[in-house]
Design an enzyme around this catalytic site. Structure first.
Site, PDB file in Angstrom:
ATOM      1  CE  LYS A 124      -3.926  -2.446   2.311  1.00 43.05           C
ATOM      2  NZ  LYS A 124      -4.715  -2.412   3.516  1.00 43.05           N
ATOM      3  CE1 TYR A 140      -9.234  -3.201   0.360  1.00 44.68           C
ATOM      4  CE2 TYR A 140      -8.677  -1.143  -0.659  1.00 44.68           C
ATOM      5  CZ  TYR A 140      -8.029  -2.416   0.372  1.00 44.68           C
ATOM      6  OH  TYR A 140      -7.107  -2.680   0.677  1.00 44.68           O
ATOM      7  CG  PHE A 154     -13.340   1.164   7.150  1.00 48.60           C
ATOM      8  CD1 PHE A 154     -12.639   0.621   6.246  1.00 48.60           C
ATOM      9  CD2 PHE A 154     -13.947   0.326   8.309  1.00 48.60           C
ATOM     10  CE1 PHE A 154     -12.974  -0.536   5.952  1.00 48.60           C
ATOM     11  CE2 PHE A 154     -14.098  -1.056   7.947  1.00 48.60           C
ATOM     12  CZ  PHE A 154     -13.588  -1.487   6.870  1.00 48.60           C
ATOM     13  NE  ARG A 208      -6.270 -12.370   4.648  1.00 51.11           N
ATOM     14  CZ  ARG A 208      -7.183 -11.396   4.693  1.00 51.11           C
ATOM     15  NH1 ARG A 208      -6.853 -10.490   3.630  1.00 51.11           N
ATOM     16  NH2 ARG A 208      -7.810 -11.040   5.399  1.00 51.11           N
ATOM     17  CB  THR A 220      -7.264  -6.691   9.243  1.00 51.08           C
ATOM     18  OG1 THR A 220      -7.528  -7.963   8.367  1.00 51.08           O
ATOM     19  CG2 THR A 220      -7.509  -5.464   8.634  1.00 51.08           C
ATOM     20  NE  ARG A 275      -2.113  -5.737   7.014  1.00 53.96           N
ATOM     21  CZ  ARG A 275      -3.121  -6.414   6.458  1.00 53.96           C
ATOM     22  NH1 ARG A 275      -3.740  -7.800   7.114  1.00 53.96           N
ATOM     23  NH2 ARG A 275      -3.553  -6.106   5.427  1.00 53.96           N
ATOM     24  CG  ASN A 305      -3.683  -2.274   6.986  1.00 51.34           C
ATOM     25  OD1 ASN A 305      -3.615  -2.052   5.928  1.00 51.34           O
ATOM     26  ND2 ASN A 305      -4.406  -3.306   7.260  1.00 51.34           N
ATOM     27  CG  HIS A 334      -4.884  -6.459  -0.488  1.00 48.86           C
ATOM     28  ND1 HIS A 334      -5.973  -6.360  -0.098  1.00 48.86           N
ATOM     29  CD2 HIS A 334      -4.949  -7.075  -1.831  1.00 48.86           C
ATOM     30  CE1 HIS A 334      -6.667  -7.329  -0.806  1.00 48.86           C
ATOM     31  NE2 HIS A 334      -6.018  -7.818  -1.965  1.00 48.86           N
ATOM     32  CD  GLU A 351      -8.085  -9.088  -4.344  1.00 44.06           C
ATOM     33  OE1 GLU A 351      -7.050  -9.434  -4.014  1.00 44.06           O
ATOM     34  OE2 GLU A 351      -9.105  -8.821  -3.347  1.00 44.06           O
TER      35      GLU A 351
HETATM   36  P1  RTP Z   1      -6.851  -5.953   2.898  1.00 50.80           P
HETATM   37  O1  RTP Z   1      -7.928  -6.151   2.109  1.00 50.80           O
HETATM   38  O2  RTP Z   1      -6.346  -4.599   2.729  1.00 50.80           O
HETATM   39  O3  RTP Z   1      -5.788  -7.003   2.705  1.00 50.80           O
HETATM   40  O4  RTP Z   1      -7.142  -6.061   4.379  1.00 50.80           O
HETATM   41  P2  RTP Z   1      -8.245  -7.242   5.104  1.00 50.80           P
HETATM   42  O5  RTP Z   1      -8.836  -8.088   4.194  1.00 50.80           O
HETATM   43  O6  RTP Z   1      -7.176  -7.643   6.128  1.00 50.80           O
HETATM   44  O7  RTP Z   1      -9.492  -6.170   5.680  1.00 50.80           O
HETATM   45  P3  RTP Z   1     -10.657  -5.674   5.123  1.00 50.80           P
HETATM   46  O8  RTP Z   1     -11.581  -5.972   6.404  1.00 50.80           O
HETATM   47  O9  RTP Z   1     -10.758  -6.301   3.802  1.00 50.80           O
HETATM   48  O10 RTP Z   1     -10.388  -4.103   5.136  1.00 50.80           O
HETATM   49  C1  RTP Z   1      -9.616  -3.497   4.035  1.00 50.80           C
HETATM   50  C2  RTP Z   1      -8.623  -2.616   4.587  1.00 50.80           C
HETATM   51  O11 RTP Z   1      -9.624  -1.566   4.939  1.00 50.80           O
HETATM   52  C3  RTP Z   1      -8.975  -0.706   6.197  1.00 50.80           C
HETATM   53  N1  RTP Z   1      -9.691  -0.857   7.352  1.00 50.80           N
HETATM   54  N2  RTP Z   1      -9.940   0.164   8.266  1.00 50.80           N
HETATM   55  N3  RTP Z   1     -10.771   1.963  10.181  1.00 50.80           N
HETATM   56  C4  RTP Z   1     -11.209   0.343  10.314  1.00 50.80           C
HETATM   57  O12 RTP Z   1     -11.686   0.216  11.311  1.00 50.80           O
HETATM   58  C5  RTP Z   1     -10.793  -0.495   9.185  1.00 50.80           C
HETATM   59  N4  RTP Z   1     -10.919  -1.568   8.959  1.00 50.80           N
HETATM   60  C6  RTP Z   1     -10.539  -1.844   7.975  1.00 50.80           C
HETATM   61  C7  RTP Z   1      -7.706  -1.580   6.593  1.00 50.80           C
HETATM   62  O13 RTP Z   1      -6.621  -0.923   5.674  1.00 50.80           O
HETATM   63  C8  RTP Z   1      -7.937  -2.872   5.877  1.00 50.80           C
HETATM   64  O14 RTP Z   1      -6.480  -3.356   5.494  1.00 50.80           O
END
Ligand code: RTP
Length: 152
Positions: free
Chosen positions: A13, A53, A61, A89, A95, A106, A116, A119, A130
C-alpha cells in the site's frame, strides 16, 4: 487438492512504498519460495480502488480507505505457489496491527489499521478477481527450477 500453481494478489500500500518497505516485502515472498509472476508500480485512481474494495462499500471507513489508497503509488504483485492465498495472509498478519503477531509484515512494521502496509487476497476466488482487475494485460508465464527444491 492444494496446487503449487495457486495465485494470490499481494499489494504494498502507499505507506509501505513511502516507507521503503517494498524490498523487504518482496524478499519475504521470494524467501518463502513463492514465484513472482507479475509486478508493477501504479498510482491507482479512486474509481479503480473502489472496484478493488467494492465489498466494503457502505462501511464507515470506506471513504478514508479510498483516500489512503490513492495517496501515492502501490506495488501490485502476483505470487504463485502452494497455498499462496492462505500463506500470504499469514505472512501479512492480522488486519489490525494491534493483533498482528511479531514476525508478520504488519506485526513488524505497522501500528494502525488505517495504515497497515499491505494487502493480500482472502480467497482463491477473490485472488482471481483482483488479478484480473490489476493485471488486465495478464501475468508472465515463466518456468523456474524452484519447484524441485521447494516442493516435494
Ligand atoms: P486488505 O483487504 O487490505 O488485505 O485487508 P483485510 O482483508 O485484512 O481487511 P478488510 O476488512 O478487507 O479491510 C480492508 C482494509 O480497510 C482498512 N480498514 N480500516 N478503520 C477501520 O476500522 C478499518 N477496517 C479496515 C484496512 O486498511 C484494511 O486492510
Amino acid at each position: 487438492m492444494a496446487s503449487i500453481k495457486e495465485r494470490t494478489y499481494i499489494m504494498v500500500k502507499p505507506d509501505g512504498v513511502q516507507r521503503g518497505l517494498v524490498g523487504n516485502i518482496i524478499a519475504r515472498f521470494e524467501g518463502r519460495g513463492f514465484k513472482l509472476i507479475a509486478l508493477k508500480l501504479v498510482h491507482a485512481t479512486p474509481e479503480h480502488l473502489e472496484k478493488h474494495y467494492a465489498d466494503l462499500k457502505g462501511k464507515p471507513f470506506f471513504p478514508g480507505l479510498i483516500k489512503y489508497m490513492a495517496l501515492g503509488p502501490v506495488v501490485a504483485m502476483v505470487w504463485e505457489g502452494l497455498d499462496a492465498v492462505k500463506t500470504g495472509r499469514v505472512m501479512l498478519g492480522a488486519t489490525n496491527p494491534l493483533a498482528s503477531a511479531p514476525g508478520t509484515i504488519r506485526g513488524d512494521f505497522a501500528l494502525a489499521v488505517g495504515r497497515n502496509i499491505c494487502h493480500g487476497s482472502d480467497s482463491v476466488e477473490n485472488a482471481e478477481k483482483e488479478i484480473a482487475l490489476w493485471f488486465p494485460e495478464g501475468v508472465v508465464q515463466h518456468e523456474l527450477t524452484l519447484s524441485t527444491w521447494v516442493f516435494e
